[in-house]
Design an enzyme around this catalytic site. Structure first.
Site, PDB file in Angstrom:
ATOM      1  N   LYS A 122      12.002   9.509  -9.013  1.00  0.00           N
ATOM      2  CA  LYS A 122      12.761   8.373  -9.517  1.00  0.00           C
ATOM      3  C   LYS A 122      14.175   8.870  -9.838  1.00  0.00           C
ATOM      4  O   LYS A 122      14.339   9.973 -10.376  1.00  0.00           O
ATOM      5  CB  LYS A 122      12.118   7.809 -10.788  1.00  0.00           C
ATOM      6  CG  LYS A 122      10.816   7.069 -10.517  1.00  0.00           C
ATOM      7  CD  LYS A 122      11.048   5.687  -9.924  1.00  0.00           C
ATOM      8  CE  LYS A 122       9.710   4.975  -9.717  1.00  0.00           C
ATOM      9  NZ  LYS A 122       9.850   3.638  -9.129  1.00  0.00           N
ATOM     10  N   LYS A 221       4.358  -3.496  -0.134  1.00  0.00           N
ATOM     11  CA  LYS A 221       3.392  -3.727  -1.208  1.00  0.00           C
ATOM     12  C   LYS A 221       2.836  -5.126  -0.972  1.00  0.00           C
ATOM     13  O   LYS A 221       3.602  -6.096  -1.027  1.00  0.00           O
ATOM     14  CB  LYS A 221       4.074  -3.667  -2.580  1.00  0.00           C
ATOM     15  CG  LYS A 221       4.673  -2.305  -2.889  1.00  0.00           C
ATOM     16  CD  LYS A 221       5.467  -2.303  -4.183  1.00  0.00           C
ATOM     17  CE  LYS A 221       6.033  -0.912  -4.456  1.00  0.00           C
ATOM     18  NZ  LYS A 221       7.005  -0.897  -5.564  1.00  0.00           N
TER      19      LYS A 221
HETATM   20 MG    MG Z   1      10.174   1.467  -5.125  1.00  0.00          MG
END
Ligand code: MG
Length: 325
Positions: A122, A221
């Protein structure tokens, strides 16, 4: 009986849907609109849902249940209904912002020692270039990409140019969550490929992103994209454009993870996925027999029925419920 799971966050901090908005739309608006009818295909169901704008998580909650129900009715593994072939799916490791760079390096060392095929980091303003330079110096050969979760703007172009020398596979969703134009401009201005996640909430968004060259990878997703038929359409469209896709996840139980594993058996899911056994997030998973990771850091689709929730745990964890007739 068919189960599905949509897992937006509690608050609209990932996209503009939240747990509460999804519960409301499924139980009060979309559910009453779709019950009591026959749907031969997911496309047929999606057509019925198409009068409603946006709200891809809420639509996915209903659409994915059509697929799992169809799988149960016909006794066909979901991956076969989707056109996939059972295979072992490599999964990567992912690390959030850490208190210190040393703490991150220690975690990466652990993942490297375990043999993870790639590592996602991240990145956020204040935790980017310096962190990445330290990581690359310590791990010159490891496969990394970063996920920015829409944390930057085009003003940060010099930062992304500076990342070009770090050999990242791609930079995931650097810019605004609903943007493709700025991403296309960024993609033209740097050498590192751009991957889109948040921006791809529909087939239309994917089509336009591919058309204008906004990304060279897509994170799929199923619940972010409105369900499995949309996921399939984007998978095929990306394959035709020579753009690899990879499976991502929300903070999901074994129910959703199992469904995503079925989808990820399709051939254009070539980059290691982002699914992990639910134990990463939950002490006790909602699903009976949740999927596990093998010693080779792969996960496999279900050989028989998909797991449903453990009835006792479901009763214990339920906050509210609604019956739609
Ligand atoms: Mg992502």
């Amino acid at each position: 009986m068919g189960w599905s799971e949509a897992a937006p966050f509690h608050s609209p901090t990932y996209l503009d849907e939240s747990a509460g908005s999804v519960f409301y739309n499924v139980s009060k608006i979309f559910g009453p609109h779709v019950v009591g009818r026959e749907y031969d295909t997911a496309a047929h169901l999606n057509k019925r849902l198409s009068i409603f704008k946006g709200n891809s998580f809420a639509k996915a909650a209903i659409e994915i249940a059509w697929w799992t129900l169809q799988s149960a009715i016909t006794g066909t593994p979901l991956h076969r209904l989707l056109g996939g072939h059972a295979r072992e799916l490599p999964m990567g490791a992912a690390f959030d912002v850490q208190p210190t760079i040393d703490a991150l390096l220690a975690k990466i060392q652990g993942a490297v020692d375990q043999g993870y095929p790639r590592i996602k980091l991240k990145a956020a303003p204040g935790w980017d270039l310096e962190m990445l330079r330290a990581v690359r110096a310590a791990f010159p050969k490891t496969t990394f990409h970063i996920d920015c979760n829409s944390g930057y703007t085009l003003d940060d172009l010099p930062l992304f140019k500076a990342m070009d020398s770090l050999g990242l596979v791609f930079i995931e969703q650097p810019l605004h969550y609903a943007d493709i134009l700025d991403h296309a401009e960024l993609a033209r201005s740097i050498q590192t490929p751009v991957c889109l996640d948040e921006s791809i909430v529909s087939v239309k968004a994917a089509q336009q992103a591919l058309q204008i060259g906004a990304c060279k990878y897509i994170n799929i997703k199923p619940s972010r994209i409105g369900g499995l038929a949309n996921a399939l359409a984007v998978h095929n469209m990306a394959a035709d454009a020579g753009v690899p896709v990879w499976i991502g996840g929300m903070v999901e139980s074994g129910i959703a993870i199992s469904i995503s594993l079925e989808l990820a058996t399709l051939p254009n899911f070539t980059y290691p996925g982002d699914l992990a056994p639910p134990a990463r997030f939950f002490k006790d998973d909602l699903a009976d027999s949740p999927p596990q990771m093998s010693s080779s850091l792969t996960m496999s689709p279900a050989t028989g029925r998909l797991p449903g929730p453990n009835p006792g745990r479901l009763a214990e964890l339920t906050k509210c419920h609604e019956t739609v007739k």
